[in-house]
Design an enzyme around this catalytic site. Structure first.
Site, PDB file in Angstrom:
ATOM      1  N   ASP A   1      -2.246  -1.261  -4.102  1.00 22.72           N
ATOM      2  CA  ASP A   1      -2.575   0.116  -4.435  1.00 22.72           C
ATOM      3  C   ASP A   1      -1.266   0.892  -4.485  1.00 22.72           C
ATOM      4  O   ASP A   1      -0.694   1.222  -3.452  1.00 22.72           O
ATOM      5  CB  ASP A   1      -3.522   0.679  -3.369  1.00 22.72           C
TER       6      ASP A   1
ATOM      7  N   TYR B   1       0.865  -1.169   0.000  1.00 20.65           N
ATOM      8  CA  TYR B   1       0.000   0.000   0.000  1.00 20.65           C
ATOM      9  C   TYR B   1       0.905   1.223   0.000  1.00 20.65           C
ATOM     10  O   TYR B   1       1.433   1.630   1.027  1.00 20.65           O
ATOM     11  CB  TYR B   1      -0.934  -0.018   1.218  1.00 20.65           C
TER      12      TYR B   1
END
Length: 255
Positions: A144, A105
């Site tokens: 992400d 992330y």
């Protein structure tokens, strides 16, 4: 081998919006989460047949990653260096016989770019880390990554030029990452496919009009690019401001 990655923007909220129905229907070999937003003991997921690995942020309700895998890995690492505290819980690495799985992330640069310098430092560290892994075994990195790499990867690229997630610096870091021996699985298969996004603002009607960004990825070591069978974006799956992305790799013996 089937892998799924999803920024759930809070797993507790996502569970209330149908996460488990999607999870069970996918029957993935490896399922990765980003932005879990919880601490140990705040949720118990009943996932029969899966080993669960969680990396919690120290700050409550913030960041965090998780991996659910059918096959138990040889080794699990939390953070970029063993023994070095990573307070935001942004990375988990699973080692298997033939490859490494890394879920990430990536820090957001923030709207005013206040975190851009820190973000670029992170990019250098993650590239160094993944290249070192790749020197030993192929790597599948997902998550992400908080960057739309090319103009085709977001709807309004002209008005967003220079904004967080579409700065020259962030895009150049992604270019350098791929140039060092990795491929973006989706663009490898679909180099010209537009209107393929994985994140949409919560602003009114933005998702319905598909005004989005593709910032969730599966990145694969270049020497494994011929194993990439399919790469999907499950844009119709609700429950978060992101949708899941999926990767199919040839040769089930790779696990």
């Amino acid at each position: 081998m089937k892998l799924v990655s999803w920024n759930v923007n809070g797993i507790r909220a996502c569970v209330k919006k149908g996460f488990l129905d999607y999870f069970n229907a996918q029957d993935a070999d490896i399922f990765c989460l980003q932005e879990t937003k919880l601490q140990a003991g705040q949720i118990e997921l009943d996932l029969p047949g899966y080993h669960q690995y969680w990396n919690y942020a120290e700050r409550k309700g913030y960041s965090g990653t998780a991996v659910f895998t059918k096959q138990k890995p040889l080794h699990v690492t939390y953070g970029l260096e063993e023994g070095i505290n990573e307070p935001e819980g942004r990375i988990i690495t699973l080692e298997y016989d033939d490859f490494y799985l890394v879920t990430v992330y990536t820090p957001n640069s923030k709207r005013d770019l206040a975190r851009l310098a820190e973000r670029l430092e992170w990019e250098d560290r993650i590239l160094s880390y993944v290249r070192e892994l790749d020197s030993r075994k192929p790597v599948i990195l997902c998550g992400d990554l908080n960057v739309a790499h090319q103009e085709i990867d977001l709807k309004n690229y002209k008005t967003n030029n220079g904004n967080s997630g579409f700065t020259k610096e962030e895009r150049e870091k992604m270019t350098a990452f791929l140039a060092s021996g990795f491929v973006d699985s989706f663009r490898h298969l679909y180099p010209e496919r537009g209107d393929a996004y994985s994140w949409w603002s919560y602003m009114n009607k933005v998702r319905e009009r598909n005004i989005g960004w593709r910032i969730d990825y599966f990145i694969v070591s270049e020497r494994w690019k011929d194993k990439i069978e399919e790469a999907e974006i499950h844009a119709d799956t609700m429950g978060s401001d992101h949708c899941p992305v999926c990767l199919y790799m040839k040769d089930e013996d790779t696990m």
